[in-house]
Design a protein around this motif. Sequence first.
Motif, mmCIF file in Angstrom:
data_model
loop_
_atom_site.group_PDB
_atom_site.id
_atom_site.type_symbol
_atom_site.label_atom_id
_atom_site.label_comp_id
_atom_site.label_asym_id
_atom_site.label_seq_id
_atom_site.Cartn_x
_atom_site.Cartn_y
_atom_site.Cartn_z
ATOM 1 N N LYS A 124 0.813 -1.214 0.000
ATOM 2 C CA LYS A 124 0.000 0.000 0.000
ATOM 3 C C LYS A 124 0.847 1.265 0.000
ATOM 4 C CE LYS A 124 -3.945 -2.060 0.151
ATOM 5 N NZ LYS A 124 -4.900 -1.973 -0.932
ATOM 6 N N GLU A 125 2.041 1.160 0.563
ATOM 7 C CA GLU A 125 2.889 2.345 0.693
ATOM 8 C C GLU A 125 4.335 1.886 0.816
ATOM 9 O OE1 GLU A 125 3.646 5.679 4.132
ATOM 10 O OE2 GLU A 125 1.686 4.742 4.041
ATOM 11 N N ASN A 127 8.402 3.761 1.291
ATOM 12 C CA ASN A 127 9.260 4.949 1.337
ATOM 13 C C ASN A 127 10.671 4.503 1.674
ATOM 14 O OD1 ASN A 127 9.513 4.736 4.197
ATOM 15 N ND2 ASN A 127 7.558 5.800 4.438
ATOM 16 N N ARG A 141 4.325 -4.176 8.329
ATOM 17 C CA ARG A 141 5.295 -3.129 8.007
ATOM 18 C C ARG A 141 6.671 -3.776 7.969
ATOM 19 N NH1 ARG A 141 1.501 -0.135 9.526
ATOM 20 N NH2 ARG A 141 1.266 2.026 10.005
ATOM 21 N N LYS A 153 9.306 2.645 -6.373
ATOM 22 C CA LYS A 153 8.924 1.431 -5.648
ATOM 23 C C LYS A 153 9.736 0.219 -6.096
ATOM 24 C CE LYS A 153 4.892 -1.494 -4.881
ATOM 25 N NZ LYS A 153 3.461 -1.658 -5.112
#
Length: 190
Positions: A124-125, A127, A141, A153
């Motif tokens: 989903k995310e 960084n 996570r 990504k």
Amino acid sequence: MSSNVYKVRKLGRIILYAAWPKFILPNVIDDLNKNSEILYNFGTPMINYTIDIAWLDLCDEESFYVKIGENDTYGFYGYPNDASTFKFSYYSTSVPKRSLFRFKVGDSMKKADKQLGKHGYKCKEINRDCAVYQRRQVTIRIYMQKTQDCYNKREYIRNGVVSGYTVELKKRINIIKVINRIMKNITSNT
């Protein structure tokens, strides 16, 4: 059939349909438990385990955490719906010997991404420090270190190394309370 009963049933269907994505399905928890090498099983009540008081790390009315060893943290939430029974719902580690979906701390992000994808988790995310994967209300996570500079990504996944991970079952909404509140409003209007 009275119109109130029909309204309540229709409303119940609407609420259930709207809340469906928020439920943690048993097969998702079973898959998580089968594919992790950790001390406790997710969704299992705290009362089934022996927990030493010396392990307590943080606690409040809704949750408590125990730290076992240097880098393993286990969390028990008033789950579901902040109930009075605490269940195992959170795990965080940076220990290389604990595997999750066949990847461990020290493995490549590419391997972790592939294994999580096989089990239905979507990224989903992402960084520079962390990638967040989700399947229903289960959030994983993955903390990473980069071996090279990354700008998108694909590069994060190709050049990252797992340095730790966290697994969390999110609290479910309290459908019963919502339905009871709606029922009270319907009956008070008649």
